[in-house]
Design an enzyme around this catalytic site. Structure first.
Site, mmCIF file in Angstrom:
data_model
loop_
_atom_site.group_PDB
_atom_site.id
_atom_site.type_symbol
_atom_site.label_atom_id
_atom_site.label_comp_id
_atom_site.label_asym_id
_atom_site.label_seq_id
_atom_site.Cartn_x
_atom_site.Cartn_y
_atom_site.Cartn_z
ATOM 1 N N LYS A 1 24.863 -24.911 33.514
ATOM 2 C CA LYS A 1 26.263 -25.637 33.789
ATOM 3 C C LYS A 1 27.258 -25.143 33.746
ATOM 4 O O LYS A 1 27.549 -24.312 32.401
ATOM 5 C CB LYS A 1 26.214 -26.655 32.936
ATOM 6 C CG LYS A 1 27.579 -27.695 33.046
ATOM 7 C CD LYS A 1 27.692 -28.689 32.005
ATOM 8 C CE LYS A 1 29.010 -28.532 31.090
ATOM 9 N NZ LYS A 1 30.215 -28.596 31.764
ATOM 10 N N GLY B 1 30.980 -21.531 23.430
ATOM 11 C CA GLY B 1 32.334 -22.482 23.515
ATOM 12 C C GLY B 1 32.714 -22.745 21.963
ATOM 13 O O GLY B 1 32.622 -21.862 21.009
ATOM 14 N N GLY C 1 29.386 -26.705 19.595
ATOM 15 C CA GLY C 1 28.166 -26.209 18.981
ATOM 16 C C GLY C 1 27.194 -27.134 18.005
ATOM 17 O O GLY C 1 25.989 -27.186 18.163
ATOM 18 N N GLU D 1 26.920 -19.189 20.697
ATOM 19 C CA GLU D 1 27.993 -18.325 20.458
ATOM 20 C C GLU D 1 29.413 -18.845 20.602
ATOM 21 O O GLU D 1 29.790 -19.599 21.525
ATOM 22 C CB GLU D 1 28.057 -17.324 21.854
ATOM 23 C CG GLU D 1 28.900 -16.129 21.525
ATOM 24 C CD GLU D 1 30.126 -15.958 21.916
ATOM 25 O OE1 GLU D 1 31.072 -16.142 21.022
ATOM 26 O OE2 GLU D 1 30.598 -15.539 23.165
ATOM 27 N N CYS E 1 37.052 -15.655 22.573
ATOM 28 C CA CYS E 1 36.335 -15.999 21.460
ATOM 29 C C CYS E 1 36.625 -14.965 20.174
ATOM 30 O O CYS E 1 36.586 -15.421 19.068
ATOM 31 C CB CYS E 1 35.009 -16.429 21.649
ATOM 32 S SG CYS E 1 33.921 -15.207 22.077
ATOM 33 N N GLU F 1 41.097 -21.826 15.012
ATOM 34 C CA GLU F 1 40.991 -20.835 16.339
ATOM 35 C C GLU F 1 42.035 -21.770 17.186
ATOM 36 O O GLU F 1 41.798 -22.846 17.525
ATOM 37 C CB GLU F 1 39.791 -21.007 17.076
ATOM 38 C CG GLU F 1 39.605 -20.125 18.093
ATOM 39 C CD GLU F 1 38.201 -19.926 18.845
ATOM 40 O OE1 GLU F 1 37.888 -19.064 19.286
ATOM 41 O OE2 GLU F 1 37.593 -21.175 18.735
#
Length: 491
Positions: free
Chosen positions: A175, A228, A233, A250, A284, A385
């Site tokens: 995806k 993501g 996650g 990740e 990231c 973030e």
């Protein structure tokens, strides 16, 4: 644009069962430039069934390593042949400058070639455990792998996921991000062209809440790999408990870039800019926290701001562009809200801080390169973030204070140190709780080395032999060359 781009399931290009479509928007001007079919959980189930059949019944799990390698080399060659097209697709889809997407395509070629080579290398161990008994350890493919990638590196993240999974002999349900699906469609056209058997590679497009959720929870998917946000996650990790599927996550970061007074001044300034403003800060591992030693703080800030103001922001297809737009209007607003929060919490805005509205850029989602000084560890812009071109600068006096500030985060993805003292550099890096680190540089990534983080930055590793092993199960086989009765039971 009237043609709806399809997804790839069981060797066929198909529209979703629902018949719905999604508009793809160019973030440089806000205009719709493509339509793609919008998948759902039902489409994922069809793809999973195909992948499961291909693995267990059609013989993909028994495919020889040399054949898997041949296919991967062929994919790499086709990507190289289509490099210009793929670069342009990612630039239109994501907004980043062409010079960045050209690097991404080149890296994707390297990644497929690397794992083509890995596929045929030894993957096992043998032990002499007893007289006439040998123990063998082999690696086998896990099975059906669900893979979910983000929008910031559309083609490259696809390569990072698909190449090791296919090298190891798995089948895949993939995806892409719903907002950047176009280079993935082209990549699956390449898979079809080079001859992957039906069901081995499957592309399902759609929203994370539907397609992604089904991939995470589907009982016939043996592994899910996700890149993501940390919040998503956690949801995937919870969903994966249904069949205790293997997971690789990740996730996010708030990575420190630490500059000591004895560093090469101009080098450190250059990488401070590159660390946060490359790909508009939508990385990231971005160096979103800059830690400066107090004796160079004022001079460094002055030079940093001077250069940040000269960054050429523009549409990705313009050759002079150094920084493009953010991915979407909603994400731009999120970043602008963080900037307002920073100002409200008392951080000093040193440059930037606004949406660019002049001329044609006003049609897109452009935000100025933004730097905050006078920050404190408790501020939102220091702790969370932002995933945009926003840098929070912190000040330290001693090496001990620097490492404490650097590690004062729930994340542990990346970090760097700039100093001409090699002993101090290694001392610092070893104390930094992060999985990807640099000394006197920032951002270089290599297929040969593992990628992943500590703490809430994820689980598992991508790239290198570590990334290959993430897509394998380890099996023990014990062989006796002189079978004998056990004599355990007397009757």
């Amino acid at each position: 644009m009237n043609e709806i781009k399809k997804m790839f399931i069981d060797g066929q290009w198909v529209v979703s069962l629902s018949g719905k479509a999604r508009e793809v928007v160019n973030p440089s001007n806000g205009e719709v430039f493509a339509l793609v079919t919008e998948g759902s959980a039902a489409d994922v189930k069809l793809a999973v069934a195909a992948a499961k059949r291909a693995f267990y019944e059609d013989g993909w799990m028994d495919t020889k390593a040399i054949e898997r390698a041949r296919l991967l080399y062929a994919v790499a060659d086709e990507i190289a042949r289509c490099a210009s097209e793929l670069s342009l697709l990612d630039t239109l889809d994501n907004g980043k400058p062409l010079r960045e997407t050209e690097f991404d395509v080149s890296d994707a070629v390297t990644c497929f070639r690397y794992y083509a080579g890995i596929a045929t290398k030894p993957h096992g161990q043998t032990y002499e455990v007893a007289d006439a008994i040998q123990s063998i350890v082999i690696r086998e493919p896990i099975g059906v792998c669900g893979q979910i990638i983000p929008w910031n590196y559309p083609l490259l993240m696809a390569a990072w996921k698909l190449a090791p999974a296919l090298a190891a002999g798995n089948t895949v349900v993939f995806k892409p991000s719903e907002v950047t699906p176009l280079s993935a469609i082209k990549l699956f056209e390449i898979f079809e062209k080079v001859g992957y058997p039906k069901g081995v590679v499957n592309l399902v497009m759609g929203a994370g809440q539907t397609v992604g959720a089904e991939i995470a929870s589907n009982m016939d998917i043996d592994k899910v790999a996700f890149t993501g946000g940390t919040k998503t996650g956690r949801s995937i990790m919870q969903a994966a408990t249904g069949n205790l599927k293997n997971i690789a996550l990740e996730l996010g970061g708030k990575s420190p870039n630490v500059v000591f007074a004895d560093a090469d001044f101009e080098l450190a300034v250059d990488y401070a800019l590159y660390g946060i403003f490359c790909n508009q800060g939508q990385v990231c591992s971005a160096g979103s926290r800059l830690l400066l030693q107090d004796t160079i703080y004022d001079a460094f800030i002055e030079r940093l701001v001077e250069r940040a103001k000269k960054i050429k922001v523009g549409i990705g297809t313009a050759p002079e562009t150094e920084m493009g737009p953010l991915i979407s209007e909603s994400h731009m607003q999120k970043v602008l809200n963080y900037i307002e929060t920073g100002k409200n919490e008392g951080a000093k805005l040193l440059c930037g801080g606004s949406r660019i509205v002049e001329g044609d850029l006003g049609k897109g989602y452009f935000v100025e390169p933004t730097i905050f000084g006078d920050t404190t560890p408790d501020m939102t812009i220091v702790r969370e973030e932002i995933f945009g071109p926003v840098l929070a600068v912190q000040k330290f006096s001693t090496e001990e204070e620097a490492i404490k500030l650097a590690n004062d985060t729930v994340y542990g993805l990346a970090g760097a140190v700039f100093t001409n003292d090699s002993s101090k550099a290694m001392r610092f890096i070893k104390k930094l709780r992060a999985g990807i680190t640099w000394i006197n540089t920032y951002h270089p990534t290599y297929c040969e080395a593992p990628w992943g983080g500590y703490k809430q930055s994820g689980i598992g590793r991508e790239l290198g032999t570590f990334g290959y092993e993430e897509y394998t199960e380890v099996k023990q086989i014990n062989i006796t060359y002189e079978p004998q009765l056990t004599g355990w039971f007397q009757g």
